[in-house]
Design a protein around this motif. Structure first.
Motif, PDB file in Angstrom:
ATOM      1  N   ASN A  58       0.830  -1.208   0.000  1.00 53.82           N
ATOM      2  CA  ASN A  58       0.000   0.000   0.000  1.00 53.82           C
ATOM      3  C   ASN A  58       0.865   1.259   0.000  1.00 53.82           C
ATOM      4  O   ASN A  58       0.585   2.226  -0.721  1.00 53.82           O
ATOM      5  CB  ASN A  58      -0.935   0.004   1.214  1.00 53.82           C
ATOM      6  N   LYS A  59       1.919   1.248   0.820  1.00 60.30           N
ATOM      7  CA  LYS A  59       2.798   2.424   0.914  1.00 60.30           C
ATOM      8  C   LYS A  59       3.494   2.716  -0.408  1.00 60.30           C
ATOM      9  O   LYS A  59       3.722   3.871  -0.761  1.00 60.30           O
ATOM     10  CB  LYS A  59       3.858   2.208   2.008  1.00 60.30           C
ATOM     11  N   THR A  60       3.846   1.657  -1.138  1.00 61.08           N
ATOM     12  CA  THR A  60       4.582   1.840  -2.395  1.00 61.08           C
ATOM     13  C   THR A  60       3.669   1.919  -3.617  1.00 61.08           C
ATOM     14  O   THR A  60       4.145   2.107  -4.738  1.00 61.08           O
ATOM     15  CB  THR A  60       5.572   0.680  -2.592  1.00 61.08           C
ATOM     16  N   GLY A  61       2.373   1.752  -3.415  1.00 60.11           N
ATOM     17  CA  GLY A  61       1.433   1.841  -4.529  1.00 60.11           C
ATOM     18  C   GLY A  61       1.457   0.638  -5.458  1.00 60.11           C
ATOM     19  O   GLY A  61       1.065   0.741  -6.625  1.00 60.11           O
ATOM     20  N   ASN A  62       1.920  -0.509  -4.933  1.00 59.52           N
ATOM     21  CA  ASN A  62       2.056  -1.691  -5.783  1.00 59.52           C
ATOM     22  C   ASN A  62       1.114  -2.825  -5.402  1.00 59.52           C
ATOM     23  O   ASN A  62       1.310  -3.966  -5.832  1.00 59.52           O
ATOM     24  CB  ASN A  62       3.501  -2.203  -5.711  1.00 59.52           C
ATOM     25  N   LEU A  63       0.108  -2.543  -4.599  1.00 63.27           N
ATOM     26  CA  LEU A  63      -0.750  -3.595  -4.069  1.00 63.27           C
ATOM     27  C   LEU A  63      -1.418  -4.411  -5.172  1.00 63.27           C
ATOM     28  O   LEU A  63      -1.341  -5.645  -5.174  1.00 63.27           O
ATOM     29  CB  LEU A  63      -1.811  -2.993  -3.145  1.00 63.27           C
ATOM     30  N   VAL A  64      -2.080  -3.748  -6.108  1.00 62.23           N
ATOM     31  CA  VAL A  64      -2.843  -4.457  -7.148  1.00 62.23           C
ATOM     32  C   VAL A  64      -1.926  -5.288  -8.029  1.00 62.23           C
ATOM     33  O   VAL A  64      -2.183  -6.475  -8.289  1.00 62.23           O
ATOM     34  CB  VAL A  64      -3.661  -3.462  -7.994  1.00 62.23           C
ATOM     35  N   ALA A  65      -0.824  -4.686  -8.491  1.00 63.88           N
ATOM     36  CA  ALA A  65       0.084  -5.383  -9.411  1.00 63.88           C
ATOM     37  C   ALA A  65       0.717  -6.605  -8.751  1.00 63.88           C
ATOM     38  O   ALA A  65       0.789  -7.684  -9.359  1.00 63.88           O
ATOM     39  CB  ALA A  65       1.170  -4.423  -9.895  1.00 63.88           C
ATOM     40  N   VAL A  66       1.164  -6.453  -7.509  1.00 62.41           N
ATOM     41  CA  VAL A  66       1.847  -7.560  -6.844  1.00 62.41           C
ATOM     42  C   VAL A  66       0.856  -8.661  -6.467  1.00 62.41           C
ATOM     43  O   VAL A  66       1.148  -9.856  -6.636  1.00 62.41           O
ATOM     44  CB  VAL A  66       2.616  -7.072  -5.598  1.00 62.41           C
ATOM     45  N   LYS A  67      -0.322  -8.279  -5.983  1.00 64.40           N
ATOM     46  CA  LYS A  67      -1.301  -9.302  -5.591  1.00 64.40           C
ATOM     47  C   LYS A  67      -1.704 -10.163  -6.789  1.00 64.40           C
ATOM     48  O   LYS A  67      -2.019 -11.346  -6.620  1.00 64.40           O
ATOM     49  CB  LYS A  67      -2.536  -8.653  -4.961  1.00 64.40           C
ATOM     50  N   SER A  68      -1.656  -9.604  -7.984  1.00 69.81           N
ATOM     51  CA  SER A  68      -1.989 -10.397  -9.176  1.00 69.81           C
ATOM     52  C   SER A  68      -0.921 -11.450  -9.466  1.00 69.81           C
ATOM     53  O   SER A  68      -1.167 -12.409 -10.214  1.00 69.81           O
ATOM     54  CB  SER A  68      -2.169  -9.484 -10.393  1.00 69.81           C
ATOM     55  N   ASN A  69       0.263 -11.266  -8.890  1.00 64.71           N
ATOM     56  CA  ASN A  69       1.353 -12.223  -9.087  1.00 64.71           C
ATOM     57  C   ASN A  69       1.499 -13.223  -7.931  1.00 64.71           C
ATOM     58  O   ASN A  69       2.347 -14.115  -7.990  1.00 64.71           O
ATOM     59  CB  ASN A  69       2.687 -11.494  -9.256  1.00 64.71           C
ATOM     60  N   VAL A  70       0.705 -13.049  -6.877  1.00 64.10           N
ATOM     61  CA  VAL A  70       0.814 -13.942  -5.721  1.00 64.10           C
ATOM     62  C   VAL A  70       0.216 -15.303  -6.061  1.00 64.10           C
ATOM     63  O   VAL A  70      -0.945 -15.412  -6.445  1.00 64.10           O
ATOM     64  CB  VAL A  70       0.103 -13.343  -4.486  1.00 64.10           C
ATOM     65  N   VAL A  71       1.032 -16.349  -5.899  1.00 60.43           N
ATOM     66  CA  VAL A  71       0.562 -17.705  -6.184  1.00 60.43           C
ATOM     67  C   VAL A  71       0.274 -18.492  -4.917  1.00 60.43           C
ATOM     68  O   VAL A  71      -0.370 -19.546  -4.966  1.00 60.43           O
ATOM     69  CB  VAL A  71       1.583 -18.477  -7.056  1.00 60.43           C
ATOM     70  N   VAL A  72       0.741 -17.966  -3.759  1.00 61.81           N
ATOM     71  CA  VAL A  72       0.475 -18.673  -2.505  1.00 61.81           C
ATOM     72  C   VAL A  72       0.582 -17.711  -1.334  1.00 61.81           C
ATOM     73  O   VAL A  72       1.434 -16.810  -1.328  1.00 61.81           O
ATOM     74  CB  VAL A  72       1.453 -19.858  -2.310  1.00 61.81           C
ATOM     75  N   TYR A  73      -0.309 -17.882  -0.369  1.00 61.94           N
ATOM     76  CA  TYR A  73      -0.238 -17.170   0.908  1.00 61.94           C
ATOM     77  C   TYR A  73       0.093 -18.218   1.968  1.00 61.94           C
ATOM     78  O   TYR A  73      -0.707 -19.102   2.251  1.00 61.94           O
ATOM     79  CB  TYR A  73      -1.570 -16.495   1.233  1.00 61.94           C
ATOM     80  N   ALA A  74       1.282 -18.135   2.533  1.00 67.02           N
ATOM     81  CA  ALA A  74       1.758 -19.167   3.457  1.00 67.02           C
ATOM     82  C   ALA A  74       1.372 -18.857   4.900  1.00 67.02           C
ATOM     83  O   ALA A  74       1.327 -17.685   5.301  1.00 67.02           O
ATOM     84  CB  ALA A  74       3.273 -19.306   3.348  1.00 67.02           C
ATOM     85  N   PRO A  75       1.140 -19.900   5.709  1.00 72.39           N
ATOM     86  CA  PRO A  75       0.721 -19.687   7.100  1.00 72.39           C
ATOM     87  C   PRO A  75       1.856 -19.298   8.041  1.00 72.39           C
ATOM     88  O   PRO A  75       1.590 -18.848   9.149  1.00 72.39           O
ATOM     89  CB  PRO A  75       0.131 -21.045   7.497  1.00 72.39           C
TER      90      PRO A  75
END
Length: 267
Positions: A162-179
């Protein structure tokens, strides 16, 4: 043997017993509590906490520190359901807020210890030439993030994006959210992802073993969390819990944290 001699012998025996008790107290730190305590600790603190536990038990014979590890969300879910732990050491002090509001934490015992500093971890050799948070949003980059609800590093990652303004672009590249942060590195070192936002203390170990490379995040873009400690209101052995808290926040305890890659809050 006359009465006078018997009295003298009795007095000497008492003196010896008292001296022995005093010496024992000195050797174990004085007024040492005993028994067992249970600590709920963030998975990312495992190496440091295991060493702290071992040192403490060695210096306090007759004590046992049981540590249950998990992500911060799991720790407080456990605390809420079982209401039996003596102490919590989450990856981010903000996870205590909800527990405080429910009366689960003794506010007077909460202390900050060390910082949890996010970094970008990439595969050895950095084949995708990732140099910044912005690069995580480039086409074709596979990213792993921590669970954004349950892990400290997951929440930190969202703040950074959010601080860097890259939330949307990076989240589209996320393939896994680890516990856990440890599992983030597993995804990276196994080649399943190109990069992950992890914490510096964990990343340094893998980097020193030649498994990954680290990209620092500028301080003005970063979201640094604080690992802290607090006693629960359910503790059955407050004296021992306080002694363990005092140890892990002492100069000797902080030396163990630093050895394991953490930066103390008071430095």
């Amino acid at each position: 043997m006359d009465t006078k001699n018997i009295a003298i012998i009795a007095i000497v025996a008492v003196i010896i017993i008292v001296a022995g008790v005093y010496a024992s107290g000195v050797l174990t730190g004085g007024n040492s509590a005993s028994g067992n305590i249970t600590v709920l600790a963030g998975a990312g603190t495992m190496k440091a906490m295991n060493e702290l536990k071992t040192n403490f038990e060695k210096e306090h014979p007759g004590t046992t520190v049981n540590i249950q590890y998990g992500n911060s969300g799991e720790l407080f879910a456990t605390l809420s359901s079982q209401k039996s732990a003596d102490m919590v050491v989450p990856g981010d002090l903000t996870f205590m807020d909800n527990a405080k509001s429910k009366g689960y934490i003794d506010n007077s015992t909460v202390k900050p210890i060390v910082y949890h500093i996010p970094v970008i971890a990439v595969q050895k050799g950095n084949p995708k030439n990732i140099t910044s948070v912005k690069d995580l949003g480039k086409s074709g980059i596979k990213v792993a993030l921590g669970d954004t609800n349950g892990t400290a590093v997951g929440k930190q990652s969202i703040k950074i994006l959010n601080k860097t303004g890259n939330l949307v672009a990076v989240k589209s590249n996320v393939v896994v959210y680890a516990p856990t942060v440890n599992q983030l590195l597993t995804y990276l070192t196994s080649g399943q992802v190109d990069a992950a936002i992890v914490t510096e203390d964990i990343a340094n170990t893998s980097a020193s073993e030649g498994k990954i490379e680290i990209i620092q995040i500028p301080k003005d873009q970063n979201a640094i969390a604080t690992i802290g400690v607090g006693l629960t209101t359910f503790t059955k052995n407050k004296d021992l819990a306080m002694q363990f808290e005092d140890y892990i926040t002492s100069s000797d305890g902080l030396a163990v944290w630093e050895k394991n890659g953490f930066k103390p809050v008071n430095q």
